[in-house]
Write a protein that holds these residues in place. Structure first.
Motif, PDB file in Angstrom:
ATOM      1  N   TYR A 127       0.844  -1.204   0.000  1.00  0.00           N
ATOM      2  CA  TYR A 127       0.000   0.000   0.000  1.00  0.00           C
ATOM      3  C   TYR A 127       0.881   1.257   0.000  1.00  0.00           C
ATOM      4  CZ  TYR A 127      -2.514   3.839   2.173  1.00  0.00           C
ATOM      5  OH  TYR A 127      -2.998   5.078   2.456  1.00  0.00           O
ATOM      6  N   ARG A 128       1.928   1.241   0.836  1.00  0.00           N
ATOM      7  CA  ARG A 128       2.816   2.418   0.893  1.00  0.00           C
ATOM      8  C   ARG A 128       3.477   2.665  -0.463  1.00  0.00           C
ATOM      9  NH1 ARG A 128       8.271   3.210   1.380  1.00  0.00           N
ATOM     10  NH2 ARG A 128       8.779   1.066   1.949  1.00  0.00           N
ATOM     11  N   LEU A 129       3.954   1.597  -1.075  1.00  0.00           N
ATOM     12  CA  LEU A 129       4.730   1.765  -2.301  1.00  0.00           C
ATOM     13  C   LEU A 129       3.860   2.173  -3.487  1.00  0.00           C
ATOM     14  CD1 LEU A 129       7.178  -1.277  -2.089  1.00  0.00           C
ATOM     15  CD2 LEU A 129       7.533   1.081  -1.352  1.00  0.00           C
ATOM     16  N   ALA A 130       2.588   1.796  -3.457  1.00  0.00           N
ATOM     17  CA  ALA A 130       1.739   2.093  -4.620  1.00  0.00           C
ATOM     18  C   ALA A 130       0.846   3.292  -4.321  1.00  0.00           C
ATOM     19  CB  ALA A 130       0.935   0.854  -4.999  1.00  0.00           C
ATOM     20  N   SER A 131      -0.353   3.063  -3.756  1.00  0.00           N
ATOM     21  CA  SER A 131      -1.278   4.198  -3.677  1.00  0.00           C
ATOM     22  C   SER A 131      -0.821   5.301  -2.735  1.00  0.00           C
ATOM     23  CB  SER A 131      -2.699   3.760  -3.372  1.00  0.00           C
ATOM     24  OG  SER A 131      -2.720   2.734  -2.483  1.00  0.00           O
TER      25      SER A 131
ATOM     26  N   TYR B  19       2.193   6.275  -2.062  1.00  0.00           N
ATOM     27  CA  TYR B  19       3.227   7.063  -2.748  1.00  0.00           C
ATOM     28  C   TYR B  19       2.581   8.040  -3.752  1.00  0.00           C
ATOM     29  CZ  TYR B  19       6.889   8.264  -6.053  1.00  0.00           C
ATOM     30  OH  TYR B  19       7.729   8.971  -6.882  1.00  0.00           O
ATOM     31  N   GLU B  20       1.634   7.536  -4.528  1.00  0.00           N
ATOM     32  CA  GLU B  20       0.998   8.405  -5.529  1.00  0.00           C
ATOM     33  C   GLU B  20       0.202   9.520  -4.852  1.00  0.00           C
ATOM     34  OE1 GLU B  20      -0.873   6.459  -8.854  1.00  0.00           O
ATOM     35  OE2 GLU B  20       0.529   4.782  -8.774  1.00  0.00           O
ATOM     36  N   ASP B  21      -0.531   9.167  -3.787  1.00  0.00           N
ATOM     37  CA  ASP B  21      -1.279  10.196  -3.044  1.00  0.00           C
ATOM     38  C   ASP B  21      -0.311  11.246  -2.493  1.00  0.00           C
ATOM     39  OD1 ASP B  21      -3.578   8.812  -3.523  1.00  0.00           O
ATOM     40  OD2 ASP B  21      -3.741   7.961  -1.494  1.00  0.00           O
ATOM     41  N   ALA B  22       0.822  10.780  -1.990  1.00  0.00           N
ATOM     42  CA  ALA B  22       1.797  11.702  -1.394  1.00  0.00           C
ATOM     43  C   ALA B  22       2.318  12.666  -2.462  1.00  0.00           C
ATOM     44  CB  ALA B  22       2.942  10.922  -0.766  1.00  0.00           C
TER      45      ALA B  22
ATOM     46  N   TYR C 230       3.884   8.235   4.669  1.00  0.00           N
ATOM     47  CA  TYR C 230       4.693   7.363   3.806  1.00  0.00           C
ATOM     48  C   TYR C 230       5.981   6.969   4.546  1.00  0.00           C
ATOM     49  CZ  TYR C 230       7.608   6.109  -0.250  1.00  0.00           C
ATOM     50  OH  TYR C 230       8.438   5.472  -1.135  1.00  0.00           O
ATOM     51  N   PHE C 231       6.637   7.939   5.170  1.00  0.00           N
ATOM     52  CA  PHE C 231       7.891   7.638   5.868  1.00  0.00           C
ATOM     53  C   PHE C 231       7.658   6.950   7.211  1.00  0.00           C
ATOM     54  CE2 PHE C 231       9.850  10.730   2.900  1.00  0.00           C
ATOM     55  CZ  PHE C 231      10.705   9.805   2.320  1.00  0.00           C
TER      56      PHE C 231
ATOM     57  N   THR D  44       7.007   1.674 -10.715  1.00  0.00           N
ATOM     58  CA  THR D  44       6.400   2.529 -11.734  1.00  0.00           C
ATOM     59  C   THR D  44       4.945   2.790 -11.362  1.00  0.00           C
ATOM     60  OG1 THR D  44       7.843   1.529 -13.347  1.00  0.00           O
ATOM     61  CG2 THR D  44       5.971   2.763 -14.209  1.00  0.00           C
ATOM     62  N   PRO D  45       4.598   4.047 -11.093  1.00  0.00           N
ATOM     63  CA  PRO D  45       3.227   4.347 -10.660  1.00  0.00           C
ATOM     64  C   PRO D  45       2.214   4.091 -11.772  1.00  0.00           C
ATOM     65  CG  PRO D  45       4.727   6.182 -10.276  1.00  0.00           C
ATOM     66  CD  PRO D  45       5.459   5.227 -11.135  1.00  0.00           C
TER      67      PRO D  45
END
Ligand SMILES: C[S@@+](CC[C@H](N)C(=O)[O-])C[C@H]1O[C@@H](n2cnc3c(N)ncnc32)[C@H](O)[C@@H]1O
Length: 374
Positions: free
Chosen positions: A28-32, A34-37, A75-76, A355-356
């Motif tokens: 979840y962190r790496l995909a959505s 990250y994109e939300d961030a 995220y962090f 890759t987002p």
């Protein structure tokens, strides 16, 4: 007599459920997330009223914005604590769980290691001197590092079984298929004597030998618990290799000994001040025309957002040399070490998981292949 039972941690249902949860949280962190961030960062920058149609150009400018963005902080927070739980959760962290089986696993590993020492396949050097960067850093939050407790190699092996590259090795050795992807970048040739530079539990050596059983392969590492496990896993896989505890900066091999040396996940864990001597040493032990090949995480050019997040990862996930590694002029140090050809190219096989889905969001991570010729 060494047992023929494979050396295995027996996981409980609770342990598996916890680690499945951590895996999903990481995904979840790496995909959505990250994109939300990234999108929240863009909105925050726009709200600062300074855009004039531009985006921040430097890491410092990005940091000024992300300090105001809770999505980036989440995220962090997740990067730090999901990884911390993986190793150190009081009930189901890998260290705690493996310790509950130490009475069985340690004697089994030690018996196997004694067999390896007797046969000469395993060479340990209790007098080896650890460089400070190795001795003092708990890399990626592995408490105590790789060399203090007998099961540290197994802990690392379990912690390393995270999927992030394309596919998995069907034979189960090379959990992320990283080694095979790297070997695809080798120039055609005959590589008889091969060195796995920082072999740890030996996955690279086993992968190489599966495809090149005629090669003479050496795995070097500083960490005895990892080398003992490398011997045990090699024995289970029915391969023979030479495992030795040495500092890569002071190898005991003759000049011009190897045709090939390869590395995975190494450069960002080395203190930059040691790199010139480390590369001079690998240059010394390679034959003229010999190849030194491996991969490393690099900055995405023209993306200060990605660069700022990569630098922060170094601090947040206990990879203190990572930010310096991104800024290192590898072309220059490899040439200064004596190498005649330095090729650094994108390692796209690693890009899949980074890759987002939204093409407007920069890739989270970028990797390069380093192909260096003596
Ligand atoms: C991140 S791990 C990578 C291990 C392995 N290549 C893999 O793919 O998982 C880094 C390894 O380098 C070893 N290492 C670090 N500095 C070293 C040195 N100067 N000499 C020998 N081994 C070293 C560590 O003990 C550790 O096993």
């Amino acid at each position: 007599m060494a047992t023929n039972q494979p050396l295995r941690f027996d996981s409980t249902r609770e342990f598996r459920a916890f680690h499945d949860f951590l895996h999903a949280a990481r995904g979840y962190r790496l995909a959505s997330l990250y994109e939300d961030a990234y999108r929240a960062y863009q909105r925050a920058y726009a709200a600062m009223g300074r855009t004039n149609g531009k985006t921040p150009r430097t890491i410092a400018e990005v940091n000024e914005v992300i300090d105001r963005v809770p999505d980036v902080q989440l995220y962090f927070w997740m990067m730090r604590h999901v990884q911390r739980f993986k190793y150190s959760h009081a009930d189901w962290g890998i260290l705690e769980a493996i310790n509950t089986q130490a009475d069985r696993l340690v004697p089994q590993l030690e018996r196997l290691a004694e067999e390896g020492l007797r046969s000469g396949e395993l060479q340990l050097n209790p007098a080896v001197r650890y460089p400070d960067y190795f001795a003092l850093v708990d890399f990626h939050q592995h408490p105590g590092g790789l060399s203090r407790r007998p099961l540290d190699g197994m802990v690392y092996e379990m912690g390393r079984a995270v999927r992030f590259a394309r596919g998995t090795d069907p034979r189960g050795t090379d959990s992320n298929n990283l080694y095979r992807f790297i070997f695809r970048y080798l120039p055609p040739g005959r590589y008889h004597r091969v060195l796995d530079w920082g072999t740890s539990f030996g996955a690279g050596v086993r992968t190489w030998l599966q495809d090149h059983p005629e090669s003479e392969v050496y795995g070097v590492d500083l960490a005895a618990p990892c080398l003992k496990l490398a011997y045990a896993r090699g024995r289970e896989a029915g391969i023979k290799a030479q495992w030795s505890q040495q500092d890569l900066e002071h190898l005991d091999f003759a000049d011009d000994f190897f045709d090939l040396s390869f590395f995975v996940f190494m450069l960002h864990e080395l203190a930059p001040g040691h790199m010139p001597a480390l590369f001079r040493e690998v240059h010394r032990v390679l034959k003229p025309g010999g190849v030194f090949i491996g991969m490393e995480l690099v900055y995405l050019e023209d993306s200060p957002f990605q660069q700022a997040l990569q630098d922060a990862e170094g601090w947040i996930n206990n990879e203190p040399f990572m930010p310096a590694c991104f800024k290192t002029d590898f072309d220059k140090i490899f040439r200064q070490a004596g190498f005649s050809k330095v090729e650094i190219m994108r390692f796209d096989e690693m890009a899949d998981g980074a890759t987002p889905s939204d093409p407007g969001v920069p890739p989270r991570q970028t990797w390069n292949i380093f192909r260096i010729t003596k």
